[in-house]
Design an enzyme around this catalytic site. Structure first.
Site, PDB file in Angstrom:
ATOM      1  CD  GLU A 113     -23.284  38.156 -17.156  1.00 36.73           C
ATOM      2  OE1 GLU A 113     -23.469  37.917 -18.355  1.00 36.73           O
ATOM      3  OE2 GLU A 113     -23.445  39.285 -16.651  1.00 36.73           O
TER       4      GLU A 113
ATOM      5  CG  ASP B 272     -26.923  38.468 -17.670  1.00 34.90           C
ATOM      6  OD1 ASP B 272     -26.519  37.644 -18.513  1.00 34.90           O
ATOM      7  OD2 ASP B 272     -27.258  39.629 -17.957  1.00 34.90           O
TER       8      ASP B 272
ATOM      9  CG  ASP C  17     -19.940  32.389 -19.764  1.00 36.55           C
ATOM     10  OD1 ASP C  17     -21.004  31.961 -20.244  1.00 36.55           O
ATOM     11  OD2 ASP C  17     -18.887  32.484 -20.424  1.00 36.55           O
TER      12      ASP C  17
ATOM     13  CD  GLU D 261     -23.767  32.905 -17.917  1.00 39.58           C
ATOM     14  OE1 GLU D 261     -23.636  32.179 -18.915  1.00 39.58           O
ATOM     15  OE2 GLU D 261     -23.639  34.155 -17.965  1.00 39.58           O
TER      16      GLU D 261
END
EC number: 3.1.26.3
Length: 230
Positions: free
Chosen positions: A40, A111, A44, A114
């Protein structure tokens, strides 16, 4: 191709060479220590860069501040959860017993979205993951209308209204936090001393509750004739 994931691969538009990366990206920390959190983190950053680049190239007259606000809208919150749902990620999330039913929770969907991006990046390369991301985002980016889109979050908009009218900024504080760790509800209070206003709202995080509180205060200011000056 792992048979049970063949449909998911088709939906994603990407076939994993190392399917264990996908498994990790779909696994919540309630299930095992080998979960999606590190992926994650990586996803991101990859997503933020890809969207920043496409916005920079597509909206050549947009100032840095507006670009940042627009990017934030596209890479956070509801947008990610909606994209995750449209890609059927909620059907493949792996949860522990303490989180059963959480596959529809917005935060978990964000979450996982990502994390899957991070997994695709590690399984391929930047050019490939960029192509996949842009395919997912194409309907959203192509529909952006800068004349109507709200690129400013509610707290920023409220701040501008108050400063334009020579009024002090509101003070935000948490009144209560209710519920279990994975189902918390935050009640936030915003106080404007100059206007003698006290507003409260709830959200699943402090940030969301503050935004909702700011929205309410903007509505109250509008009723008093205070609006953002263009």
């Amino acid at each position: 191709m792992v048979p049970e994931y063949s449909r998911f691969y088709n939906i994603l538009g990407y076939n994993f060479k190392d399917y264990t990366l996908l498994i990790r990206a779909l696994t919540h920390r309630s299930k095992t220590k080998k979960n999606y959190e590190r992926l994650e983190f990586l996803g991101d950053s990859v997503l933020s860069f890809v969207i920043a680049e496409v916005l920079y190239k597509q909206f050549t007259d947009l100032a840095e501040g507006k670009l940042s606000q627009l990017r934030s809208k596209l890479v956070k919150g509801t947008t990610l959860a909606q994209l995750a749902s449209s890609l059927k990620m909620d059907e493949y999330i792996i949860l522990g017993a303490s989180e059963q039913g959480g596959h529809k929770r917005e935060k978990i969907l964000e979450d996982v979205f990502e994390a899957v991006i991070g997994a695709i990046y590690l399984d391929s390369d930047f050019a490939t993951v960029k192509k996949v991301i842009l395919k997912w985002y194409q309907p959203i980016i192509s529909s952006i209308n800068l004349d109507t889109i709200k690129v400013k979050d509610s707290k920023s908009k409220l701040q501008e209204i108050l400063l334009q009218n020579a009024l002090s900024l509101p003070e935000y504080s948490i009144e209560t936090i209710d519920g279990k760790d994975h189902e918390q509800q935050f009640t936030v209070v915003a106080v404007s001393k100059d206007l003698n206003l006290r507003v409260k709202a709830q959200g699943t995080s402090r940030k969301k509750a503050e935004q909702k509180t700011a929205e309410k205060m903007i509505e109250m200011l509008s009723q008093q004739g205070l609006h953002e000056k263009k």
